[in-house]
Design a protein around this motif. Sequence first.
Motif, PDB file in Angstrom:
ATOM      1  N   SER A  57      77.274  54.312  88.257  1.00 47.96           N
ATOM      2  CA  SER A  57      76.249  54.839  87.364  1.00 47.96           C
ATOM      3  C   SER A  57      74.904  54.561  88.012  1.00 47.96           C
ATOM      4  O   SER A  57      74.713  53.541  88.674  1.00 47.96           O
ATOM      5  CB  SER A  57      76.329  54.198  85.977  1.00 47.96           C
ATOM      6  N   ILE A  58      73.983  55.503  87.841  1.00 44.55           N
ATOM      7  CA  ILE A  58      72.672  55.354  88.449  1.00 44.55           C
ATOM      8  C   ILE A  58      71.631  55.963  87.518  1.00 44.55           C
ATOM      9  O   ILE A  58      71.897  56.967  86.857  1.00 44.55           O
ATOM     10  CB  ILE A  58      72.635  56.001  89.859  1.00 44.55           C
ATOM     11  N   LYS A  59      70.497  55.305  87.442  1.00 40.73           N
ATOM     12  CA  LYS A  59      69.380  55.815  86.646  1.00 40.73           C
ATOM     13  C   LYS A  59      68.158  55.878  87.550  1.00 40.73           C
ATOM     14  O   LYS A  59      67.753  54.874  88.128  1.00 40.73           O
ATOM     15  CB  LYS A  59      69.104  54.912  85.456  1.00 40.73           C
ATOM     16  N   TYR A  60      67.611  57.081  87.645  1.00 43.16           N
ATOM     17  CA  TYR A  60      66.413  57.290  88.452  1.00 43.16           C
ATOM     18  C   TYR A  60      65.195  57.121  87.543  1.00 43.16           C
ATOM     19  O   TYR A  60      65.075  57.783  86.528  1.00 43.16           O
ATOM     20  CB  TYR A  60      66.415  58.697  89.069  1.00 43.16           C
ATOM     21  N   ARG A  61      64.312  56.200  87.906  1.00 43.94           N
ATOM     22  CA  ARG A  61      63.150  55.900  87.070  1.00 43.94           C
ATOM     23  C   ARG A  61      61.859  56.488  87.633  1.00 43.94           C
ATOM     24  O   ARG A  61      61.021  56.974  86.888  1.00 43.94           O
ATOM     25  CB  ARG A  61      63.003  54.396  86.920  1.00 43.94           C
ATOM     26  N   SER A  62      61.694  56.409  88.934  1.00 44.54           N
ATOM     27  CA  SER A  62      60.485  56.891  89.582  1.00 44.54           C
ATOM     28  C   SER A  62      60.839  57.236  91.024  1.00 44.54           C
ATOM     29  O   SER A  62      61.689  56.568  91.620  1.00 44.54           O
ATOM     30  CB  SER A  62      59.410  55.790  89.537  1.00 44.54           C
ATOM     31  N   SER A  83      57.473  42.065  94.231  1.00 43.49           N
ATOM     32  CA  SER A  83      57.761  42.282  92.811  1.00 43.49           C
ATOM     33  C   SER A  83      57.380  43.706  92.435  1.00 43.49           C
ATOM     34  O   SER A  83      56.756  43.948  91.415  1.00 43.49           O
ATOM     35  CB  SER A  83      57.004  41.275  91.957  1.00 43.49           C
ATOM     36  N   GLY A  84      57.767  44.653  93.281  1.00 42.70           N
ATOM     37  CA  GLY A  84      57.341  46.036  93.135  1.00 42.70           C
ATOM     38  C   GLY A  84      57.958  46.771  91.966  1.00 42.70           C
ATOM     39  O   GLY A  84      58.742  46.237  91.188  1.00 42.70           O
ATOM     40  N   GLU A  85      57.607  48.027  91.901  1.00 40.47           N
ATOM     41  CA  GLU A  85      58.049  48.928  90.837  1.00 40.47           C
ATOM     42  C   GLU A  85      59.524  49.283  91.027  1.00 40.47           C
ATOM     43  O   GLU A  85      59.960  49.674  92.103  1.00 40.47           O
ATOM     44  CB  GLU A  85      57.194  50.190  90.915  1.00 40.47           C
ATOM     45  N   THR A  86      60.320  49.181  89.946  1.00 38.89           N
ATOM     46  CA  THR A  86      61.724  49.576  90.002  1.00 38.89           C
ATOM     47  C   THR A  86      61.815  51.093  90.006  1.00 38.89           C
ATOM     48  O   THR A  86      61.295  51.757  89.108  1.00 38.89           O
ATOM     49  CB  THR A  86      62.512  49.006  88.806  1.00 38.89           C
ATOM     50  N   LEU A  87      62.474  51.621  91.034  1.00 38.64           N
ATOM     51  CA  LEU A  87      62.638  53.062  91.170  1.00 38.64           C
ATOM     52  C   LEU A  87      63.989  53.536  90.656  1.00 38.64           C
ATOM     53  O   LEU A  87      64.093  54.623  90.088  1.00 38.64           O
ATOM     54  CB  LEU A  87      62.485  53.471  92.644  1.00 38.64           C
ATOM     55  N   THR A  88      65.015  52.727  90.890  1.00 34.18           N
ATOM     56  CA  THR A  88      66.378  53.126  90.580  1.00 34.18           C
ATOM     57  C   THR A  88      67.195  51.904  90.184  1.00 34.18           C
ATOM     58  O   THR A  88      67.061  50.846  90.795  1.00 34.18           O
ATOM     59  CB  THR A  88      67.049  53.767  91.819  1.00 34.18           C
ATOM     60  N   ASP A  89      68.036  52.068  89.152  1.00 30.98           N
ATOM     61  CA  ASP A  89      69.017  51.044  88.765  1.00 30.98           C
ATOM     62  C   ASP A  89      70.398  51.646  88.925  1.00 30.98           C
ATOM     63  O   ASP A  89      70.606  52.812  88.573  1.00 30.98           O
ATOM     64  CB  ASP A  89      68.868  50.652  87.286  1.00 30.98           C
ATOM     65  N   GLY A  90      71.335  50.854  89.430  1.00 31.41           N
ATOM     66  CA  GLY A  90      72.698  51.347  89.556  1.00 31.41           C
ATOM     67  C   GLY A  90      73.709  50.251  89.345  1.00 31.41           C
ATOM     68  O   GLY A  90      73.391  49.056  89.394  1.00 31.41           O
TER      69      GLY A  90
END
Length: 159
Positions: free
Chosen positions: A76-81, A117-124
Amino acid sequence: MVNAPPPFVPGAFVGIEHHYRARVYFEDTDLSGIVYHANYLRYMERARSDMLRLAGIDQRAAMEDGEGAWAVTDLSIKYRSPAKLDDDLLVVSTVEVVRGASVIIAQRILRTNDTLSGETLTDGRVTAAFLSPTGRPRRQPADWVQRFTAIMNGDNIPC
């Protein structure tokens, strides 16, 4: 005088997390300079492979010895930015569940151009099962279970 190439720098464990650095190159992007969606999976795969190698899990030897190989059975993957051309990325991998024949690894990709501590782009989240040479699920080697458990619990990684 021949100059030696710089040493290869793999990822590293930071507590229970594995950190793997990547950079977005032109070949990773579409015409607008945005990373093509499937390439996030490639960054994650490279990070998982690096994590296993650092933990002392020899996937190649297992395949060559006829024991078996890993296969992704759920993803599963979620694209955030979107990631963009020339971005510095950090893939953070965490072992969540260890079973006899599988492992679940959570991963996130951060843009780290200026900070770790950058911006989260993708969670999987990836479930990988260990398969026999005939493609049937089989128990992964016992020492691999120990290594994954050590990573998950933040114990010293048995290498």
